[in-house]
Write an enzyme that holds these catalytic residues in place. Sequence first.
Site, PDB file in Angstrom:
ATOM      1  N   CYS A  65       0.829  -1.211   0.000  1.00  0.00           N
ATOM      2  CA  CYS A  65       0.000   0.000   0.000  1.00  0.00           C
ATOM      3  C   CYS A  65       0.860   1.255   0.000  1.00  0.00           C
ATOM      4  O   CYS A  65       1.567   1.549   0.973  1.00  0.00           O
ATOM      5  CB  CYS A  65      -0.923  -0.028   1.220  1.00  0.00           C
ATOM      6  SG  CYS A  65      -1.803   1.504   1.523  1.00  0.00           S
ATOM      7  N   CYS A 105       0.022   3.858   2.691  1.00  0.00           N
ATOM      8  CA  CYS A 105       0.462   3.352   4.002  1.00  0.00           C
ATOM      9  C   CYS A 105       1.919   3.719   4.253  1.00  0.00           C
ATOM     10  O   CYS A 105       2.299   4.131   5.357  1.00  0.00           O
ATOM     11  CB  CYS A 105       0.294   1.839   4.071  1.00  0.00           C
ATOM     12  SG  CYS A 105      -1.400   1.251   3.888  1.00  0.00           S
TER      13      CYS A 105
END
Length: 273
Positions: free
Chosen positions: A35, A38
């Site tokens: 991600c 993230c």
Amino acid sequence: MTLVKTLTSDAEYKALLADADSKKLVVIDWTASWCGPCKMIKPAFAELSTKFRPPTSQIAILFFSLQETAQAAGVSAMPTFHFFKAGTKIAEMKGANKSQLEQLVKQHQGPADESAAGLSGHSDLTEFITASQLECLNENARRGVRNAFTKDGGYLESDVDEQLIIVVPFGQNVKLHSIKIVPADVATAPKTIKTYVNRPSTISFEETDSVDPVETMELAEKDLDAIVPLRFVKYQSVHSLTIFVQDNQGGGDVTAIKQIILYGTPVETTKMR
């Protein structure tokens, strides 16, 4: 030095929540190695672990590889941040918004807010309201609409009669779960309110008779200064909420509102898939 605790099992996750007392905020970062957002917010999250250190708050990171744990927690987007007090989730944030994350930590650190019990992860959305664009028809010039969205002791008051049309714009789309209206006093508090979502222009008082509202609510005295649920399914992507106050509890010509608090969650920004 970062104080982020990395959780590697469902047992560690449950133990962390079980050990947390009512005064300590626990923040869980549900993340994944694939991600991008993230990775972007990871340094900011680590920074919060030293800025808001135990015993006030505890910051933890939990990787999405624990899929069963994530599924049980209702995680559907990366990154997702869950905020806990005494083992109960009190707020949720989806997406990599550093300032929003810090504001939520500031908001929820300290003793648990008993008045917000039962909100199922939803939280006060006041910080997402664009205050400079708040609008109100029939407001008293000395007691305007901004008073209703602050805690400075002021209040919103109607002018020529009891009706008000309040337009609440948000800086990003949100899901609305419930509303709390704090009265200036019982007699001048709202009674019948209608809501409208994402209006392209401000509705007029005349139009409230012909335009169907999203919801009509009859507030009793017990509903004042209490969290009142909205029809959640009707408020899933809101960038503007219009509140029409039709009348008040006492039937007089003046309506006064000390504070309006809207509860919900920001609309998720990054999908798992």
